[in-house]
Design a protein around this motif. Structure first.
Motif, PDB file in Angstrom:
ATOM      1  N   UNK A 172       0.856  -1.191   0.000  1.00 52.79           N
ATOM      2  CA  UNK A 172       0.000   0.000   0.000  1.00 52.79           C
ATOM      3  C   UNK A 172       0.890   1.237   0.000  1.00 52.79           C
ATOM      4  N   UNK A 173       0.284   2.398   0.012  1.00 55.94           N
ATOM      5  CA  UNK A 173       1.029   3.648   0.007  1.00 55.94           C
ATOM      6  C   UNK A 173       1.939   3.804   1.210  1.00 55.94           C
ATOM      7  N   UNK A 174       1.524   3.243   2.357  1.00 59.90           N
ATOM      8  CA  UNK A 174       2.332   3.348   3.571  1.00 59.90           C
ATOM      9  C   UNK A 174       3.446   2.305   3.608  1.00 59.90           C
ATOM     10  N   UNK A 175       3.458   1.401   2.626  1.00 59.33           N
ATOM     11  CA  UNK A 175       4.519   0.399   2.560  1.00 59.33           C
ATOM     12  C   UNK A 175       4.155  -0.938   3.174  1.00 59.33           C
ATOM     13  N   UNK A 176       2.940  -1.040   3.740  1.00 61.29           N
ATOM     14  CA  UNK A 176       2.518  -2.309   4.341  1.00 61.29           C
ATOM     15  C   UNK A 176       1.993  -3.257   3.272  1.00 61.29           C
ATOM     16  N   UNK A 177       2.069  -4.542   3.555  1.00 61.02           N
ATOM     17  CA  UNK A 177       1.594  -5.554   2.620  1.00 61.02           C
ATOM     18  C   UNK A 177       0.065  -5.534   2.549  1.00 61.02           C
ATOM     19  N   UNK A 178      -0.471  -5.623   1.339  1.00 57.80           N
ATOM     20  CA  UNK A 178      -1.923  -5.614   1.133  1.00 57.80           C
ATOM     21  C   UNK A 178      -2.434  -7.048   1.192  1.00 57.80           C
ATOM     22  N   UNK A 179      -3.445  -7.292   2.044  1.00 51.65           N
ATOM     23  CA  UNK A 179      -4.029  -8.631   2.160  1.00 51.65           C
ATOM     24  C   UNK A 179      -5.512  -8.636   1.828  1.00 51.65           C
ATOM     25  N   UNK A 180      -6.126  -7.459   1.736  1.00 55.76           N
ATOM     26  CA  UNK A 180      -7.555  -7.343   1.473  1.00 55.76           C
ATOM     27  C   UNK A 180      -7.796  -7.212  -0.040  1.00 55.76           C
ATOM     28  N   UNK A 181      -8.584  -8.115  -0.642  1.00 58.09           N
ATOM     29  CA  UNK A 181      -8.861  -8.032  -2.078  1.00 58.09           C
ATOM     30  C   UNK A 181      -9.500  -6.712  -2.506  1.00 58.09           C
ATOM     31  N   UNK A 182     -10.365  -6.140  -1.672  1.00 60.88           N
ATOM     32  CA  UNK A 182     -11.011  -4.873  -2.018  1.00 60.88           C
ATOM     33  C   UNK A 182      -9.973  -3.759  -2.121  1.00 60.88           C
ATOM     34  N   UNK A 183      -8.981  -3.805  -1.247  1.00 56.61           N
ATOM     35  CA  UNK A 183      -7.922  -2.799  -1.282  1.00 56.61           C
ATOM     36  C   UNK A 183      -7.079  -2.968  -2.550  1.00 56.61           C
ATOM     37  N   UNK A 184      -6.848  -4.219  -2.949  1.00 49.78           N
ATOM     38  CA  UNK A 184      -6.076  -4.485  -4.169  1.00 49.78           C
ATOM     39  C   UNK A 184      -6.814  -3.936  -5.391  1.00 49.78           C
ATOM     40  N   UNK A 185      -8.125  -4.102  -5.437  1.00 53.53           N
ATOM     41  CA  UNK A 185      -8.933  -3.586  -6.548  1.00 53.53           C
ATOM     42  C   UNK A 185      -8.854  -2.069  -6.566  1.00 53.53           C
ATOM     43  N   UNK A 186      -8.953  -1.446  -5.399  1.00 54.00           N
ATOM     44  CA  UNK A 186      -8.889   0.012  -5.309  1.00 54.00           C
ATOM     45  C   UNK A 186      -7.543   0.535  -5.799  1.00 54.00           C
ATOM     46  N   UNK A 187      -6.472  -0.157  -5.447  1.00 59.44           N
ATOM     47  CA  UNK A 187      -5.131   0.238  -5.900  1.00 59.44           C
ATOM     48  C   UNK A 187      -5.040   0.108  -7.415  1.00 59.44           C
ATOM     49  N   UNK A 188      -5.561  -0.985  -7.962  1.00 60.93           N
ATOM     50  CA  UNK A 188      -5.531  -1.203  -9.406  1.00 60.93           C
ATOM     51  C   UNK A 188      -6.298  -0.137 -10.165  1.00 60.93           C
ATOM     52  N   UNK A 189      -7.479   0.233  -9.667  1.00 57.76           N
ATOM     53  CA  UNK A 189      -8.280   1.263 -10.324  1.00 57.76           C
ATOM     54  C   UNK A 189      -7.605   2.631 -10.220  1.00 57.76           C
ATOM     55  N   UNK A 190      -6.983   2.883  -9.085  1.00 63.86           N
ATOM     56  CA  UNK A 190      -6.280   4.148  -8.895  1.00 63.86           C
ATOM     57  C   UNK A 190      -5.116   4.267  -9.874  1.00 63.86           C
ATOM     58  N   UNK A 191      -4.351   3.193 -10.029  1.00 60.23           N
ATOM     59  CA  UNK A 191      -3.227   3.194 -10.969  1.00 60.23           C
ATOM     60  C   UNK A 191      -3.718   3.353 -12.405  1.00 60.23           C
ATOM     61  N   UNK A 192      -4.839   2.710 -12.725  1.00 58.57           N
ATOM     62  CA  UNK A 192      -5.404   2.822 -14.071  1.00 58.57           C
ATOM     63  C   UNK A 192      -5.857   4.251 -14.341  1.00 58.57           C
ATOM     64  N   UNK A 193      -6.444   4.913 -13.328  1.00 56.88           N
ATOM     65  CA  UNK A 193      -6.863   6.309 -13.457  1.00 56.88           C
ATOM     66  C   UNK A 193      -5.670   7.204 -13.774  1.00 56.88           C
ATOM     67  N   UNK A 194      -4.560   6.965 -13.070  1.00 61.27           N
ATOM     68  CA  UNK A 194      -3.353   7.775 -13.274  1.00 61.27           C
ATOM     69  C   UNK A 194      -2.806   7.606 -14.688  1.00 61.27           C
ATOM     70  N   UNK A 195      -2.996   6.415 -15.272  1.00 57.51           N
ATOM     71  CA  UNK A 195      -2.509   6.147 -16.622  1.00 57.51           C
ATOM     72  C   UNK A 195      -3.478   6.634 -17.695  1.00 57.51           C
TER      73      UNK A 195
END
Length: 61
Positions: free
Chosen positions: A26-49
């Motif tokens: 995640x942004x704070x450097x911790x390991x992501x274990x929640x699937x919903x958080x992984x989806x949110x990260x993926x959508x955020x990265x896609x938005x930036x692109x």
């Protein structure tokens, strides 16, 4: 229902795979274990692109 571009779908798929392998952080450097958080990260990265992704929902107060 919201429509997501093919590029956004691929980005989410990639982040989900990284999460399952234990490589996604995640942004704070911790390991992501929640699937919903992984989806949110993926959508955020896609938005930036510049991929076609619906706007974030604003919190209701």
């Amino acid at each position: 229902m919201a429509k997501y571009s093919h590029k956004a779908q691929e980005k989410v798929e990639k982040t989900m795979k990284e999460m399952k392998e234990g490589k996604l952080k995640s942004g704070s450097g911790k390991k992501v274990t929640n699937p919903k958080q992984a989806v949110a990260i993926g959508l955020s990265e896609a938005r930036k692109e510049g991929a076609k992704v619906p706007k974030k929902k604003s919190s209701k107060k």
